[in-house]
Design a protein around this motif. Structure first.
Motif: not given
Length: 75
Positions: A10-18
């Motif tokens: 759901r991040a702005a434009r690019r998916p994030r990972f952790y």
């Protein structure tokens, strides 16, 4: 030893990972490796060292729960 991979689509434009990983190091200590960033990009990382597996797993669970509250989810 154990790995947990979380994504935030759901991040702005690019998916994030952790990513959180618990592993033994060469000195018989337990380390918790955390990596985060934008999927497909170069992320950041930090390693924390603990004296035993119980302390490391409590710390890893604390980080995982914090990221779940911030909107990250598995897969």
């Amino acid at each position: 030893m154990a790995t947990c991979l979380l994504y935030n689509h759901r991040a702005a434009r690019r998916p994030r990972f952790y990513r959180i990983e618990i592993a033994m190091n060469l000195f018989s200590e337990v380390s918790v490796l955390r990596e985060w960033g934008v999927s497909g990009g170069r992320g950041q990382s930090v390693i924390n060292i603990y004296g035993n597996l119980r302390e490391a797993s409590v710390a890893a669970d604390r980080h995982r729960n914090r990221m779940l509250k911030r909107g990250y989810a598995r897969g």
